[in-house]
Design a protein around this motif. Structure first.
Motif, mmCIF file in Angstrom:
data_model
loop_
_atom_site.group_PDB
_atom_site.id
_atom_site.type_symbol
_atom_site.label_atom_id
_atom_site.label_comp_id
_atom_site.label_asym_id
_atom_site.label_seq_id
_atom_site.Cartn_x
_atom_site.Cartn_y
_atom_site.Cartn_z
ATOM 1 N N ALA A 129 14.890 15.707 -7.461
ATOM 2 C CA ALA A 129 15.278 16.379 -8.704
ATOM 3 C C ALA A 129 14.927 15.556 -9.934
ATOM 4 N N ASP A 132 10.912 15.863 -10.663
ATOM 5 C CA ASP A 132 10.340 17.105 -11.180
ATOM 6 C C ASP A 132 11.189 17.760 -12.276
ATOM 7 N N SER A 134 14.050 19.343 -12.050
ATOM 8 C CA SER A 134 14.695 20.604 -11.679
ATOM 9 C C SER A 134 16.189 20.608 -11.976
ATOM 10 N N TRP A 135 16.750 19.464 -12.288
ATOM 11 C CA TRP A 135 18.176 19.400 -12.600
ATOM 12 C C TRP A 135 18.476 19.809 -14.037
ATOM 13 N N LYS A 137 18.828 22.448 -16.634
ATOM 14 C CA LYS A 137 19.024 23.899 -16.734
ATOM 15 C C LYS A 137 19.470 24.238 -18.155
#
Length: 165
Positions: A129, A132, A134-135, A137
Motif C-alpha cells: 500500500a 502504490d 492505494s491507502w 482515499k
C-alpha cells in the motif's frame, strides 16, 4: 591498447550522460515551475502600482440615490476588558446556534477525523500500500478536515455557552 581503453571510457560516459539528460530536463522544468510559483506568491504581497484618480469622463446619474450605506460587517469586534468575546464574532450563522448544537457538531467533526485517521492507518498496513499509494482515499482526506473543524466548533460552543446560549 590505450585507445580501446579510452574509447570504452568515452562510451561509458556517453551512456551515463544520455541516462542523466531526461532527469536533468525534468529537474529544470521543476525548478522553473517552483521559481514561477515563488514569484507569483511574492508578487501577491508586493505593493501595487500607483493608482490614477483621473477618469476620462464623469457620468452624472439621472437621479440621486441616498448616500448612506450600512455595513453590518464593519462593526467593532473587540472585547477588551471582557472575559470572553460576544456571539457576534462567530458570524451571522453560528452566532444564532445554541452551544449544545455546536458541541454536537464538534463531536461529529472529531469523530470523522478519528475515523479517517484509523481507516487510513488500517489501509497502510496492507501489503504494497505504501508503494502504490492505494491507502490514500478521498473520503479519508475529506475526513481529516474534521480536526480543525472540531476545534473551531468547540470554541464556538464555549463562546455561546459563556454568552448564555
Amino acid at each position: 591498447p590505450r585507445r580501446t581503453h579510452d574509447a570504452a571510457n568515452l562510451r561509458r560516459i556517453h551512456g551515463l550522460i544520455s541516462l542523466a539528460t531526461p532527469i536533468i530536463a525534468k529537474m529544470a522544468k521543476l525548478s522553473f515551475l517552483l521559481t514561477l510559483l515563488t514569484f507569483a506568491a511574492v508578487s501577491a504581497f508586493a505593493p501595487s502600482g500607483v493608482a490614477s484618480n483621473k477618469i476620462a469622463f464623469k457620468a452624472s446619474p439621472a437621479f440621486s440615490a441616498p448616500k448612506t450605506t450600512v455595513l453590518n460587517m464593519a462593526e467593532d469586534m473587540t472585547w477588551e476588558g471582557e472575559e470572553y468575546p460576544p456571539s457576534k464574532v462567530l458570524g451571522p450563522i453560528m452566532s444564532k446556534m445554541p452551544s449544545g448544537l455546536l458541541g454536537l457538531l464538534s463531536l461529529g467533526f472529531a469523530g470523522a477525523c478519528v475515523a479517517s485517521i484509523m481507516g487510513s492507518a488500517a489501509l497502510q498496513q496492507e501489503a504494497g500500500a505504501m508503494q502504490d499509494g492505494s491507502w490514500v482515499k478521498w473520503y479519508y482526506i475529506l475526513g481529516s478536515f474534521g480536526g480543525p473543524l472540531a476545534w473551531g466548533t468547540h470554541v464556538a460552543a464555549w463562546i455561546q455557552r459563556k454568552n448564555g446560549m
